[in-house]
Design a protein around this motif. Sequence first.
Motif, PDB file in Angstrom:
ATOM      1  N   GLU A  74      75.647  86.206  29.428  1.00  0.00           N
ATOM      2  CA  GLU A  74      75.247  86.705  28.113  1.00  0.00           C
ATOM      3  C   GLU A  74      76.189  86.199  27.026  1.00  0.00           C
ATOM      4  OE1 GLU A  74      72.944  90.798  28.504  1.00  0.00           O
ATOM      5  OE2 GLU A  74      75.004  90.962  29.264  1.00  0.00           O
ATOM      6  N   SER A  80      71.149  89.898  26.682  1.00  0.00           N
ATOM      7  CA  SER A  80      69.848  89.969  27.337  1.00  0.00           C
ATOM      8  C   SER A  80      68.858  90.787  26.517  1.00  0.00           C
ATOM      9  CB  SER A  80      69.981  90.558  28.736  1.00  0.00           C
ATOM     10  OG  SER A  80      70.504  91.872  28.678  1.00  0.00           O
ATOM     11  N   SER A  83      67.267  94.234  31.081  1.00  0.00           N
ATOM     12  CA  SER A  83      67.978  94.032  32.342  1.00  0.00           C
ATOM     13  C   SER A  83      67.645  95.157  33.301  1.00  0.00           C
ATOM     14  CB  SER A  83      69.494  93.975  32.115  1.00  0.00           C
ATOM     15  OG  SER A  83      69.962  95.210  31.575  1.00  0.00           O
ATOM     16  N   LEU A  98      66.606  86.929  29.398  1.00  0.00           N
ATOM     17  CA  LEU A  98      67.235  86.443  28.175  1.00  0.00           C
ATOM     18  C   LEU A  98      66.224  86.432  27.032  1.00  0.00           C
ATOM     19  CD1 LEU A  98      69.406  83.517  29.606  1.00  0.00           C
ATOM     20  CD2 LEU A  98      70.038  85.914  29.219  1.00  0.00           C
TER      21      LEU A  98
END
Length: 259
Positions: A74, A80, A83, A98
């Motif tokens: 990251e 992100s 997640s 992402l």
Amino acid sequence: MNSNMPGLPPRGWQAQILPKLSQIAAGDERIRELRVHGSANDLVSGTDVWSDLDLLLVSEAPILVAEDFARHIEDFFAPSFASQRSCAANKYVVRLVLPDLRRLDITVMPSIGCEVVPQFDAAAEDVEDTVTELVNSFRFDAVLAAVKAARGDMLIGAHLALQLARHALVVAMLIRDREAGTNHHRLGGTRWDAWAVRLASAPSPYTREGITAAIREYIDALDELLLLTHRAHDFGSTNQPLLNLLAAIDAHNADAPGR
């Protein structure tokens, strides 16, 4: 798919990103090995844009290594969009989406036990922090539901899309609890019951088009709910990667054979 689509990472991104990931792993002496597995294992012939990149790392400190590895990713690429974390007796997994919709599944193991990662507590005092966790879960499940729709997997796609309604309802429940000052409710009949009706108006997520349409409806409902929290500004326009994905999938579906 043979060409890149707007809103999605380029074809072959899995092979392109691997050297940087290998560099990150090489800089951590706790990592004994890194290798690609799963659907992206054959990077020579290439994988399609819907595929994630599955990484297997070997280390004696699965949780610490996985979290540090994810943080370095990251730091280099971008925070992100969503997640997910899970733990089993012999592995710890961090799954990242992402902002450009590259998806990474990071599994760290050896064959030793690891502690269970605490999940969010619906009775936590800080409602806004709990809502943040729910929004993350919503986005992660929405991305996976959309990708399943793109691949024609109606079974899992519908299951994940329906899960989005549950996430939104839990957010509504938390806000209701905060307003009432309690999480004990013997009876309904409050204005919050309207949210069940609101979510019932979403398209049925049992076709490709139905799944993407339902996801959009659930996004709108969640945004409305977030306006009722003190941290609505945190979530503003950050759904754009998901909206880009839905647009790309709708275009893909329109061009699919037999359409």
